[in-house]
Structures are given as structure tokens and as C-alpha cells.
Design an enzyme around this catalytic site. Sequence first.
Site, short mmCIF file in Angstrom:
data_model
loop_
_atom_site.label_atom_id
_atom_site.label_comp_id
_atom_site.label_asym_id
_atom_site.label_seq_id
_atom_site.Cartn_x
_atom_site.Cartn_y
_atom_site.Cartn_z
N ASN A 54 0.85 -1.20 0.00
CA ASN A 54 0.00 0.00 0.00
C ASN A 54 0.88 1.24 0.00
O ASN A 54 2.11 1.14 0.00
CB ASN A 54 -0.96 -0.03 1.20
CG ASN A 54 -0.21 -0.10 2.51
OD1 ASN A 54 0.51 0.82 2.88
ND2 ASN A 54 -0.34 -1.21 3.22
N ASP B 39 -4.53 -6.40 5.59
CA ASP B 39 -5.50 -7.26 6.28
C ASP B 39 -5.52 -8.66 5.66
O ASP B 39 -5.91 -9.61 6.32
CB ASP B 39 -6.89 -6.63 6.21
CG ASP B 39 -6.99 -5.38 7.10
OD1 ASP B 39 -6.40 -5.41 8.21
OD2 ASP B 39 -7.62 -4.39 6.69
N LYS C 50 8.23 -17.19 -10.85
CA LYS C 50 7.52 -16.03 -11.39
C LYS C 50 6.29 -16.49 -12.17
O LYS C 50 6.39 -17.41 -12.98
CB LYS C 50 8.49 -15.26 -12.30
CG LYS C 50 7.98 -13.94 -12.74
CD LYS C 50 9.01 -13.24 -13.62
CE LYS C 50 8.32 -12.12 -14.38
NZ LYS C 50 9.00 -11.79 -15.62
N PRO D 257 -3.16 -11.85 10.70
CA PRO D 257 -3.50 -11.55 12.10
C PRO D 257 -3.62 -10.05 12.31
O PRO D 257 -2.96 -9.27 11.62
CB PRO D 257 -2.31 -12.12 12.88
CG PRO D 257 -1.19 -12.21 11.90
CD PRO D 257 -1.81 -12.41 10.56
N ILE E 156 -2.47 -7.38 14.49
CA ILE E 156 -1.39 -7.25 15.47
C ILE E 156 -1.85 -6.43 16.67
O ILE E 156 -1.69 -6.83 17.83
CB ILE E 156 -0.15 -6.58 14.82
CG1 ILE E 156 0.28 -7.39 13.59
CG2 ILE E 156 0.99 -6.46 15.83
CD1 ILE E 156 1.29 -6.69 12.70
N LYS F 25 -12.86 1.64 16.55
CA LYS F 25 -11.57 0.95 16.80
C LYS F 25 -11.16 1.08 18.27
O LYS F 25 -10.65 0.14 18.87
CB LYS F 25 -10.48 1.51 15.88
CG LYS F 25 -10.60 0.93 14.49
CD LYS F 25 -9.76 1.58 13.43
CE LYS F 25 -10.42 1.25 12.09
NZ LYS F 25 -9.70 1.65 10.94
N1 CTP Z 1 -3.47 -3.04 12.55
C1 CTP Z 1 -2.69 -4.09 12.98
N2 CTP Z 1 -2.75 -5.29 12.33
C2 CTP Z 1 -3.57 -5.47 11.29
C3 CTP Z 1 -4.37 -4.41 10.85
C4 CTP Z 1 -4.30 -3.21 11.51
O1 CTP Z 1 -1.93 -3.93 13.93
N3 CTP Z 1 -3.59 -6.65 10.68
C5 CTP Z 1 -3.43 -1.76 13.28
C6 CTP Z 1 -2.85 -0.61 12.51
O2 CTP Z 1 -1.45 -0.48 12.72
C7 CTP Z 1 -3.62 0.58 13.05
C8 CTP Z 1 -4.97 -0.01 13.33
O3 CTP Z 1 -4.76 -1.40 13.56
O4 CTP Z 1 -3.12 1.02 14.29
C9 CTP Z 1 -5.90 0.14 12.16
O5 CTP Z 1 -7.07 -0.51 12.48
P1 CTP Z 1 -7.91 -1.40 11.46
O6 CTP Z 1 -9.31 -1.35 11.92
O7 CTP Z 1 -7.38 -2.74 11.31
O8 CTP Z 1 -7.66 -0.58 10.16
P2 CTP Z 1 -8.02 -1.00 8.76
O9 CTP Z 1 -7.25 -2.20 8.32
O10 CTP Z 1 -7.87 0.21 7.93
O11 CTP Z 1 -9.47 -1.43 9.08
P3 CTP Z 1 -10.81 -1.50 8.30
O12 CTP Z 1 -10.57 -2.46 7.23
O13 CTP Z 1 -11.73 -1.99 9.35
O14 CTP Z 1 -11.08 -0.09 7.89
#
Ligand code: CTP
Length: 396
Positions: free
Chosen positions: A210, A279, A289, A305, A307, A337
Site C-alpha cells: 500500500n 489485512d 515467477k 492476524p 497485530i 476501533k
Molecule cells: N493493525 C494491525 N494489524 C492489522 C491491521 C491493523 O496492527 N492486521 C493496526 C494498525 O497499525 C492501526 C490499526 O490497527 O493502528 C488500524 O485498524 P484497522 O481497523 O485494522 O484498520 P483497517 O485495516 O484500515 O481497518 P478496516 O478495514 O476496518 O477499515
Amino acid sequence: MTELAGKTIVLGVCGGIAAYKAAELTRLFVKAGATVHVVMTQNGARFVTPTTFQALSGHPVWVDAWDDRRANSMSHIDLTRSADALLIAPATANTLAKLAQGLADDLLSTLALARDCPLLVAPAMNRQMWSNAATQRNVAQLRADGVEIIGPDAGEQACGEVGDGRMSEPAAIFEALAAFLQPKPLAGRRVLMTAGPTYEPLDPVRGITNTSSGKMGYALARALARAGAEVALVSGPVALATPLGVARIDVQTAAQMHQAVMQRVGRVDIFIGVAAVADYRPLEVSADKIKKSGEAPVIRLERNPDILADVASLPAAPFCVGFAAESRDLEHYARGKLESKRLGLVVGNLVQDGMGGDTNQVVLFDAAGAHPLPRADKHAVAAGIVTHLVALLAAR
Ligand code: CTP
């Protein structure tokens, strides 16, 4: 930049070729709002004239202990009385030896002995002089006496040799002194953080990632370290320098980031998830490849996961801070959140306001409500987040 506004620095310049870099250092301090008084040794004044430093600092330069420009001839005491720090850059092997022994046979060494402010030194010398047992003994003694040693760096030397002993670059010395002068409300606190994007491979040359630059996370790591915290930063792939005093652990995937965090989280007081963690990751990673064929391939994904959620749900969880980058309904999602992941603080921003750029506009959400911070560069935003965090920790 007015980072050093109101600060007074006495800059000691000894006789080494790196004295020319002290001119640049003077300029950086003055630009940051500091008052700079330069004191040179006789040998320092042979390398660069006092006039140069006088022009750059806008103040008289002192070389001679018997200078009668001060009516009471007490310049050796007066100069450090109003100073926030005495910085000697470059500091030669000879001056380090004098400082370690408490000798005072010229104005600069007398000032150092008579000072009532912290002393920082940036050594500069030939690599053999630096590695000489006497110099190393003197440096160890100075450290034990509470003197801050900045550098030296390794690299090509003026004499043509290559090795340790080059004075640190002016920007690095500036950063070290500015960090040193910050208040330390987080001294003794251990912080673990994540920052940057993750990279989820599809094959040896392609993957899913990203647009996170890591700038906000790195700025926050720097601000935390400056506030005295011990900071470990688990970082996805970014093109940024590690902030001074921060321990960096490089990872690529969310699974690696999760593992690196879980290994260390038991030892920390604060966890901050700034990383834009993927995610989902590809269910299958091709060892070779992937070749194009008639049909468009379908990429199947599986969950990574979470985190931050895993850390926050530990039985003895540290104080947890999350980031919420949203494209709309910021308050709604950020509050969600805060509650669902059971966090102490959520830093929210609209992606169009911050991601990738140098400035950011954030709103802090905690149990007491929403606290918007003004739009500013990411270092100022990071300082604002640290101030809020310090207040939250103090109120616990
Ligand atoms: N985060 C994490 N591990 C993941 C996903 C997110 O530690 N696998 C942490 C990010 O570092 C940030 C926060 O969670 O501090 C973001 O929350 P999250 O709801 O997971 O954000 P998005 O992935 O943008 O969620 P959504 O898809 O619900 O918008």
C-alpha cells in the site's frame, strides 16, 4: 524552524580540519533560533578564523583566557552560566585528554572545568589516534563522568586514511544536541511500535502493498525517543533513515511483523500500531515467477492476524495506541476501533489529509473525547501526539 528558540549554546572549536564543519553547525543552531557563543582553541583559530564564527553567530568569539573585553576577566565562568549546553565540535584527542583529566590550561578547557551545564563532545581525529588505548581510556572516563559523546563516524579522512575518527556531519550533531535538550517525560518507559506498509508476496517479483510511506510512524518514533523513551520500531519496507536512538527491526510481511511484535511485547509499557498492515495476504505464493497465460489469474486471499488487537487483548497488555486512516466518517470508525480493540488512544486522520505527504491533520480519540490537532508537518504532529500520550499516562 525554531526548535532551539530560547536556548544558549557554547560551541567549542578545537584545532582539526573538521573545524570548517563547525561553521555549518553554527549556522544550523542560529537558524533554529539558538544563541551561539563560540570559543576556539589557539589551534582551532589557525584552521578557521574567529571572524567566520563571529559573522555566523553574531557574537564575539573567544580564544584567549586573558581577553580583556570582559571587565572582570571572568569569561571562563560567565560564558557557561547562562548556557544550556557546552558542545565541543570538533574535539581533538588532546582536548579529550585534558577534559578527562580536568586540566585547564586554556580558555576552552577552563570553561569546561568551570561549567555548570551539560558537556557534549564530537571527536574528530586520525583513526590511529582514535583507536589509541589512551584516547579510548579518556573517552570511557568522559562517558563515566556523564559527558555525551557524539560519533565519530567512519570513512575517508583528511589525511587520506580510511577508518573511525571522522567528525559526525553537522546535521547529525545538530540532531543529537536538539534531542539532548528536549524534556524527558517518557524516561524509563519502553515503547514498541510498528510503522510503514507491509508487503505480501505473490511470487518472487510481485506482491501486494500500500502507499504508506512510514513518515508518520518514523516521526513518532523520533519524538518518543527524544522524550526519553526506549523505542523499538518494527518496520515494513520504507526508504527512511532510522531516527537517532531508535532500535529498528525490519520485516516485510504482516506475519513477520506480528511475530516480531509478539516476541518483544512482554517487555514494554506502550504499544503503538502505526503500520498500514495488509489485512489479507495471497493464499498461495508461487515459488516461480507467474507467467502470463490465456486466462486472467485469480488471486485468492486469506486473513492476516490483527497485530494491534492481539496485543491489546493480552492479559497484561501494555497501553495501546492505534491509528485509523479512513476515507470518510472518521469519528465513527475511529471510535469503533477505540472500543472494539480496547485501546487507550486512537489517532485518526482522513487518508486524503496525510498518507504519503509531509504534513498531516489528525484527531486524537480517547475515553474523554475528540481532540483535533492543527495541520502541521509530521514532526510537529508527532510531538503533539507525544504530549497527549504523556498526559494520558500521567492521569492513569
Ligand atoms: N493493525 C494491525 N494489524 C492489522 C491491521 C491493523 O496492527 N492486521 C493496526 C494498525 O497499525 C492501526 C490499526 O490497527 O493502528 C488500524 O485498524 P484497522 O481497523 O485494522 O484498520 P483497517 O485495516 O484500515 O481497518 P478496516 O478495514 O476496518 O477499515
